[in-house]
Motif scaffolding. Structure first.
Motif, PDB file in Angstrom:
ATOM      1  N   GLU A   1       3.931  28.698  35.754  1.00 18.54           N
ATOM      2  CA  GLU A   1       2.964  29.777  35.965  1.00 18.54           C
ATOM      3  C   GLU A   1       1.536  29.263  35.905  1.00 18.54           C
ATOM      4  O   GLU A   1       0.644  29.777  36.599  1.00 18.54           O
ATOM      5  N   LEU A   2       1.316  28.229  35.092  1.00 20.22           N
ATOM      6  CA  LEU A   2      -0.015  27.631  34.980  1.00 20.22           C
ATOM      7  C   LEU A   2      -0.253  26.549  36.036  1.00 20.22           C
ATOM      8  O   LEU A   2      -1.267  25.854  35.988  1.00 20.22           O
ATOM      9  N   LYS A   3       0.676  26.415  36.969  1.00 20.25           N
ATOM     10  CA  LYS A   3       0.542  25.511  38.121  1.00 20.25           C
ATOM     11  C   LYS A   3       0.484  24.034  37.714  1.00 20.25           C
ATOM     12  O   LYS A   3      -0.218  23.233  38.339  1.00 20.25           O
TER      13      LYS A   3
ATOM     14  N   SER B   1       2.016  20.267  37.512  1.00 20.76           N
ATOM     15  CA  SER B   1       2.788  19.512  38.496  1.00 20.76           C
ATOM     16  C   SER B   1       4.272  19.529  38.122  1.00 20.76           C
ATOM     17  O   SER B   1       4.640  19.694  36.949  1.00 20.76           O
ATOM     18  N   LYS B   2       5.110  19.328  39.118  1.00 19.29           N
ATOM     19  CA  LYS B   2       6.553  19.290  38.866  1.00 19.29           C
ATOM     20  C   LYS B   2       6.905  18.202  37.858  1.00 19.29           C
ATOM     21  O   LYS B   2       7.791  18.386  37.020  1.00 19.29           O
ATOM     22  N   GLN B   3       6.217  17.072  37.942  1.00 19.16           N
ATOM     23  CA  GLN B   3       6.506  15.974  37.028  1.00 19.16           C
ATOM     24  C   GLN B   3       6.154  16.329  35.594  1.00 19.16           C
ATOM     25  O   GLN B   3       6.905  16.041  34.660  1.00 19.16           O
ATOM     26  N   MET B   4       4.979  16.961  35.401  1.00 16.72           N
ATOM     27  CA  MET B   4       4.583  17.372  34.059  1.00 16.72           C
ATOM     28  C   MET B   4       5.573  18.384  33.491  1.00 16.72           C
ATOM     29  O   MET B   4       5.983  18.289  32.327  1.00 16.72           O
ATOM     30  N   VAL B   5       5.955  19.357  34.302  1.00 12.86           N
ATOM     31  CA  VAL B   5       6.915  20.375  33.851  1.00 12.86           C
ATOM     32  C   VAL B   5       8.226  19.715  33.443  1.00 12.86           C
ATOM     33  O   VAL B   5       8.783  20.009  32.374  1.00 12.86           O
ATOM     34  N   ALA B   6       8.714  18.817  34.288  1.00 17.29           N
ATOM     35  CA  ALA B   6       9.994  18.166  34.008  1.00 17.29           C
ATOM     36  C   ALA B   6       9.910  17.299  32.758  1.00 17.29           C
ATOM     37  O   ALA B   6      10.816  17.341  31.903  1.00 17.29           O
TER      38      ALA B   6
END
Length: 497
Positions: A347-349, A351-356
């Motif tokens: 939701e805070l946009k 990056s996919k890498q950071m989220v993962a």
């Protein structure tokens, strides 16, 4: 540097601490080789040039970097003309807002025309209005410590010098390590609610306190932060987390209610008692884990590690339960926490890498506690390393930081147990490639051996061999083929039945 401010205060009556100004003098002198020609170019056109904002603040604090901010009454087209004759690289992407940037001899320069913007009260985007006075430009800034300027001058000896301007008392705030706004905080935050997050960021980076009226306004106006885009919120949160003491900035956001709007999973931990009753609440424990994770950093701030340390127990509020003897438990909070984090960071946009990476560290942080000292089998070690992948060094730091018990004997035992795990990892890594645990046969070999076309069955066979590799380690080729054939016969028999 002359302690004269733009309000016309007599230098002899100034309350400016000379010791602080001396640091700014030293910083400006160190820039002479880079800036003297630029100042001369402006002077030749009878235009003043002022070092301004955070650059002045940092110069006074003795921490001036390579990114310098300036202001001037010159209009953007004139700034661009001067910079193009002075610097090797110039870009004007911000020229509509009065800003032109340049790079020269390793120094990044940003020069902005005096501004006297007005705000619509609905967004944080001002109507850009160019101003004509330095004081008018300074009083519109976010905090008094950022509302100081140094007019750069060339003295009679041809040396770079400066005249200090402080119309709103920024130097006094620096002296007392205080954050306050030039205007009333209510007006300042209504103009731009992002300034409330910036306050927390400066607390984290500078170690300053916040004036009572600022804190009260942040509390009263916390919901105004919803006017800010998630991209800007993410950027400020990251800057806060990169500070020397991010827990102080986060405490400010939690205590004023702003965190409940931008990252509600964080304040939700504040009132959750942990199962060991070692901390006031899970929030306090998480802040201690954050501190201890930072102590293990090797090459500057590690955002992934810091976020994982802060959020590792955010699943506890949703998993709290009580066993038969009345003790509180938080079973599978790492699983729930990982899901919460993925949703919030998306939701805070982020990056996919950071989220993962952050969610995976949270998911894995309890794996260590499932084994006692000396109970790590080869298979368990392989799975631990494989599931962590490139995050393994961070997982080591997170798990070690998660030990916050005051019981010294217990703390020593936990650290000793983790030492043993790392020894086991090193021991097995000497025998086999733990960094890339793959099946002993690849997909093409599986299709040839089993005489099958590409399809889901190949994937199932690959997964079987991967599990076999994790369980038993590397196999000889003939042994792997035999195990594959046995598995496939069982699969076919099951399909027929």
């Amino acid at each position: 540097m002359s302690p004269v401010d733009s309000t016309g205060v007599n230098p002899d009556e100034s309350l400016t601490p000379l010791a602080l100004l001396a640091k700014a003098d030293q910083a400006i002198s160190s820039l002479e080789d880079v800036l003297a020609d630029l100042v001369a170019e402006f002077a030749a056109r009878d235009l003043p040039l002022y070092l301004v904002g955070g650059s002045v603040r940092d110069a006074i604090l003795g921490r001036l970097g390579n990114d310098l901010d300036f202001t001037t009454p010159a209009r953007p087209e004139m700034i661009k003309e001067i910079l193009e004759s002075w610097a090797g690289t110039v870009w004007d992407t911000g020229i509509d807002f009065g800003t032109v940037s340049a790079q020269h001899r390793g120094q990044q320069i940003e020069i902005t025309t005096f501004r006297s913007d007005t705000y619509d009260g609905q967004s944080r985007n001002p109507e850009v209005v160019f101003g004509d006075t330095l004081e008018g430009d300074l009083v519109r800034r976010d905090f008094r410590i950022n509302a100081m300027a140094v007019e750069l001058l060339i003295d009679d000896r041809g040396s770079l010098t400066g005249r200090f301007h402080d119309p709103v008392g920024g130097l006094e705030d620096l002296e007392h390590k205080r954050l306050d706004t030039p205007d009333t905080p209510e007006i300042s935050f209504h103009d731009d609610p992002l300034r409330m997050l910036r306050a927390a960021r400066f607390v984290s980076h500078l170690g300053f306190g916040v004036a009572d009226r600022v804190k009260e306004a942040m509390n009263d106006m916390s919901e105004q932060i919803n006017r800010i885009t998630v991209e800007r919120i993410q950027l400020e949160l990251n800057k806060l987390m990169e500070g020397a003491a991010p827990w102080t900035g986060m405490n400010l956001l939690v205590n004023t209610g702003i965190a409940a709007h931008v990252f509600p999973e964080i304040p939700a931990m504040r009132d959750m008692k942990d199962e060991h009753h070692q901390h006031k609440d899970v929030y306090a424990h998480s802040m201690q884990v954050l501190r201890q994770a930072i102590e293990q950093e090797e090459d500057g701030p590690d955002l992934v590690l810091r976020w994982a340390a802060l959020l590792h127990d955010c699943g506890k509020p949703q998993t709290r339960a009580f066993n038969d003897d009345g003790r509180v438990t938080f079973h599978h909070h790492e699983v729930v926490g990982a899901k919460l984090i993925r949703r919030r960071l998306r939701e805070l946009k982020y990056s996919k890498q950071m989220v993962a990476d952050i969610s995976q560290l949270v998911y894995l942080h309890m794996r260590f506690y499932g084994f006692g000292e000396g109970q790590w089998t080869d298979s368990a070690v392989r799975r631990y390393v494989t599931d962590a992948g490139p995050l393994l060094p961070r997982l080591h730091k997170l798990v070690r930081a998660d030990s916050t018990t005051r019981n010294q004997r217990k703390a020593a035992r936990l650290q000793r147990t983790y030492d043993h795990l790392e020894d086991r990892i090193a021991e097995i890594a000497e025998r086999e490639d733990l960094a890339r645990v793959r099946p002993d046969l690849d997909g093409n070999e599986i299709m040839v051996i089993l005489d099958m076309p590409p399809g889901p069955a190949v994937g199932r066979a690959w997964t079987f061999l991967k599990e076999l590799r994790l369980e038993r380690g590397p196999l000889e080729r003939e042994e792997a083929i035999a195990e594959l054939r046995t598995w496939w016969e069982a699969e076919q028999s099951q399909d027929k039945s």
